[in-house]
Design a protein around this motif. Structure first.
Motif, PDB file in Angstrom:
ATOM      1  N   ALA A   1       0.834  -1.205   0.000  1.00  0.00           N
ATOM      2  CA  ALA A   1       0.000   0.000   0.000  1.00  0.00           C
ATOM      3  C   ALA A   1       0.868   1.255   0.000  1.00  0.00           C
ATOM      4  O   ALA A   1       0.581   2.224  -0.734  1.00  0.00           O
ATOM      5  CB  ALA A   1      -0.924  -0.001   1.213  1.00  0.00           C
ATOM      6  N   GLN A   2       1.932   1.246   0.788  1.00  0.00           N
ATOM      7  CA  GLN A   2       2.798   2.418   0.848  1.00  0.00           C
ATOM      8  C   GLN A   2       3.523   2.639  -0.474  1.00  0.00           C
ATOM      9  O   GLN A   2       3.708   3.778  -0.917  1.00  0.00           O
ATOM     10  CB  GLN A   2       3.811   2.273   1.991  1.00  0.00           C
ATOM     11  N   LYS A   3       3.920   1.542  -1.147  1.00  0.00           N
ATOM     12  CA  LYS A   3       4.545   1.694  -2.465  1.00  0.00           C
ATOM     13  C   LYS A   3       3.588   2.370  -3.443  1.00  0.00           C
ATOM     14  O   LYS A   3       3.991   3.229  -4.235  1.00  0.00           O
ATOM     15  CB  LYS A   3       4.967   0.329  -2.999  1.00  0.00           C
ATOM     16  N   VAL A   4       2.301   1.992  -3.399  1.00  0.00           N
ATOM     17  CA  VAL A   4       1.328   2.592  -4.312  1.00  0.00           C
ATOM     18  C   VAL A   4       1.103   4.061  -3.957  1.00  0.00           C
ATOM     19  O   VAL A   4       0.958   4.913  -4.843  1.00  0.00           O
ATOM     20  CB  VAL A   4       0.007   1.806  -4.303  1.00  0.00           C
ATOM     21  N   ARG A   5       1.068   4.379  -2.667  1.00  0.00           N
ATOM     22  CA  ARG A   5       0.910   5.786  -2.265  1.00  0.00           C
ATOM     23  C   ARG A   5       2.037   6.649  -2.843  1.00  0.00           C
ATOM     24  O   ARG A   5       1.804   7.792  -3.271  1.00  0.00           O
ATOM     25  CB  ARG A   5       0.891   5.904  -0.743  1.00  0.00           C
ATOM     26  N   VAL A   6       3.242   6.114  -2.834  1.00  0.00           N
ATOM     27  CA  VAL A   6       4.382   6.849  -3.384  1.00  0.00           C
ATOM     28  C   VAL A   6       4.286   6.924  -4.904  1.00  0.00           C
ATOM     29  O   VAL A   6       4.455   7.994  -5.502  1.00  0.00           O
ATOM     30  CB  VAL A   6       5.705   6.181  -2.946  1.00  0.00           C
ATOM     31  N   LEU A   7       3.986   5.796  -5.541  1.00  0.00           N
ATOM     32  CA  LEU A   7       3.927   5.758  -7.006  1.00  0.00           C
ATOM     33  C   LEU A   7       2.850   6.683  -7.554  1.00  0.00           C
ATOM     34  O   LEU A   7       3.044   7.305  -8.608  1.00  0.00           O
ATOM     35  CB  LEU A   7       3.673   4.323  -7.482  1.00  0.00           C
ATOM     36  N   ARG A   8       1.685   6.770  -6.867  1.00  0.00           N
ATOM     37  CA  ARG A   8       0.586   7.584  -7.402  1.00  0.00           C
ATOM     38  C   ARG A   8       0.904   9.074  -7.377  1.00  0.00           C
ATOM     39  O   ARG A   8       0.256   9.880  -8.043  1.00  0.00           O
ATOM     40  CB  ARG A   8      -0.704   7.334  -6.619  1.00  0.00           C
ATOM     41  N   ASN A   9       1.897   9.473  -6.566  1.00  0.00           N
ATOM     42  CA  ASN A   9       2.162  10.886  -6.306  1.00  0.00           C
ATOM     43  C   ASN A   9       3.579  11.252  -6.746  1.00  0.00           C
ATOM     44  O   ASN A   9       4.392  11.710  -5.955  1.00  0.00           O
ATOM     45  CB  ASN A   9       1.967  11.186  -4.816  1.00  0.00           C
ATOM     46  N   TYR A  10       3.850  11.000  -8.028  1.00  0.00           N
ATOM     47  CA  TYR A  10       5.136  11.369  -8.633  1.00  0.00           C
ATOM     48  C   TYR A  10       6.319  10.638  -8.024  1.00  0.00           C
ATOM     49  O   TYR A  10       7.460  11.078  -8.140  1.00  0.00           O
ATOM     50  CB  TYR A  10       5.378  12.889  -8.527  1.00  0.00           C
ATOM     51  N   GLY A  11       6.083   9.521  -7.350  1.00  0.00           N
ATOM     52  CA  GLY A  11       7.175   8.811  -6.704  1.00  0.00           C
ATOM     53  C   GLY A  11       7.705   9.527  -5.482  1.00  0.00           C
ATOM     54  O   GLY A  11       8.878   9.371  -5.119  1.00  0.00           O
ATOM     55  N   SER A  12       6.817  10.246  -4.802  1.00  0.00           N
ATOM     56  CA  SER A  12       7.253  11.135  -3.726  1.00  0.00           C
ATOM     57  C   SER A  12       6.429  10.938  -2.463  1.00  0.00           C
ATOM     58  O   SER A  12       5.207  10.834  -2.516  1.00  0.00           O
ATOM     59  CB  SER A  12       7.117  12.596  -4.188  1.00  0.00           C
TER      60      SER A  12
END
Length: 366
Positions: free
Chosen positions: A205-216
């Motif tokens: 889930a945390q990886k997707v949160r980062v990926l959805r937001n410019y990798g940030s």
């Protein structure tokens, strides 16, 4: 009686004031991207779907792409997908650079056949992507057992089946990480594009949160190559209004399906939906099969009855996938389903008189 293929009136009219209030709340908040509305919807959808984590994204295709990215699937990996599905399932595999391995469905349910999945597994297989097509749950316990046996990931495409279950467990909660769509026509639809990833795995889930937001994670600090794929505040607020009503809308869809089964019984050459033992069906679509699909569809159109075809060309015969060098006849079950399927009107608020009118028109043709 004119019967449209789809109508939102019965869904939206009773919610009009609440939807307007939600819009006004977002407007006045002056915070429009990744705020409290998204967080609240993610919590509510997690509770509904019986998962630990929901991550809101821009649409259903992005949900599948980000799920595959989070698993580290890419070039050199094979992903098993249905031979008969909306092309988004295949596009997600292509977009991460993995290899598509199509598998034929069970002709009775149009869902992936676990026995055929087993035959398609190779040393390069990394994941299985079952699609709960038209709203019926796939045989997930068998698919999960296969995945465990071969140490594979499972990514459910739950875009058409919000609220469905197999053996009492929700679709979208079986896989390691899963994608769904809130496109307006879905059982739980936004008023524009929207989607979500569901999982019980905090790290994924945390990886997707980062990926959805410019990798940030922190603004202007980018740790990976990401995307701009965020469920926006307005759609999240509108979905919060609709989510509590989804079980009632599902009940209405299932009632409409029961009426269809009664009114269409015994028509020669018309195959009605079949539901697998252990599965529930939430009837995103009510799909019948007939060898004279074109003639029946034209006849119903002249009677004022709307229909659609989901889907007329299987992915392996689409121009987009010419490079895979598939030919007609390579996946005969998918091709037969595509040539014979016809989606009849199905929406919450349909009455038995609507269904009877559709059935009368079909009987008059046959």
């Amino acid at each position: 009686m004119n019967v449209p293929f789809l109508s939102f009136e019965a869904q939206h009219a009773p919610l009009s004031a609440a939807l307007t209030q939600a819009f006004t709340r977002v407007l006045n908040s002056q915070w429009y991207v990744l705020g409290e509305e998204v967080k609240q919807f993610e919590r509510a959808y997690s509770a509904f779907n019986e998962v630990a984590h929901t991550v809101g994204v821009a649409n259903g295709l992005d949900a599948l792409v980000l799920a595959l990215r989070a698993l580290g699937i890419g070039p050199g990996d094979e992903v098993i997908v249905p031979s008969n599905t909306y092309i988004a399932t295949w596009l997600a595999v292509t977009q991460v650079g993995a290899t598509i391995v199509p598998v034929e469905p069970d002709p009775a349910t149009s869902n992936l056949d676990p026995a055929r999945i087993a035959a398609a597994i190779s040393p390069r297989t990394r994941a299985i992507m079952p699609v709960h097509l038209y709203g019926q749950a796939c045989r997930m316990p068998e698919i999960m057992a296969l995945a465990a046996q071969h140490q594979l990931f499972v990514v459910e495409d739950n875009a058409q089946a919000q609220g469905a279950a197999f053996d009492g467990r929700r679709t979208g909660s079986y896989g390691h990480i899963n994608g769904t769509s809130f496109y307006p026509g879905k059982n739980l639809g936004a008023l524009g594009d929207a989607g979500a990833v569901t999982t019980d795995d905090e790290a994924l889930a945390q990886k997707v949160r980062v990926l959805r937001n410019y990798g940030s994670q922190q603004k202007y600090y980018n740790e990976t190559i990401g995307y701009n794929s965020r469920l926006d505040e307005l759609q999240a607020a509108l979905l919060q209004v609709k989510l509590p009503v989804l079980p009632e809308w599902t009940r209405q869809r299932q009632q409409v399906a029961t009426w269809y089964e009664q009114h269409l019984a015994g028509i020669a050459g018309l195959r009605l939906p079949q539901v697998a033992a252990g599965a529930t069906h939430v009837y995103h679509l009510y799909v019948v099969h007939t060898p004279d699909r074109a003639g029946l569809q034209q006849h119903l159109g002249r009677q004022g009855i709307g229909t659609l075809i989901h889907y007329p060309i299987p992915p392996h015969l689409q121009q987009a996938y010419q490079s895979l060098s598939f030919s007609e006849g390579d996946f005969p079950i998918a091709e037969d389903l595509a040539a014979t399927c016809l989606s009849l009107p199905m929406w919450p608020g349909m009455s038995e008189s609507h269904v009877a009118a559709v059935a009368t028109a079909i009987r008059s043709y046959h």
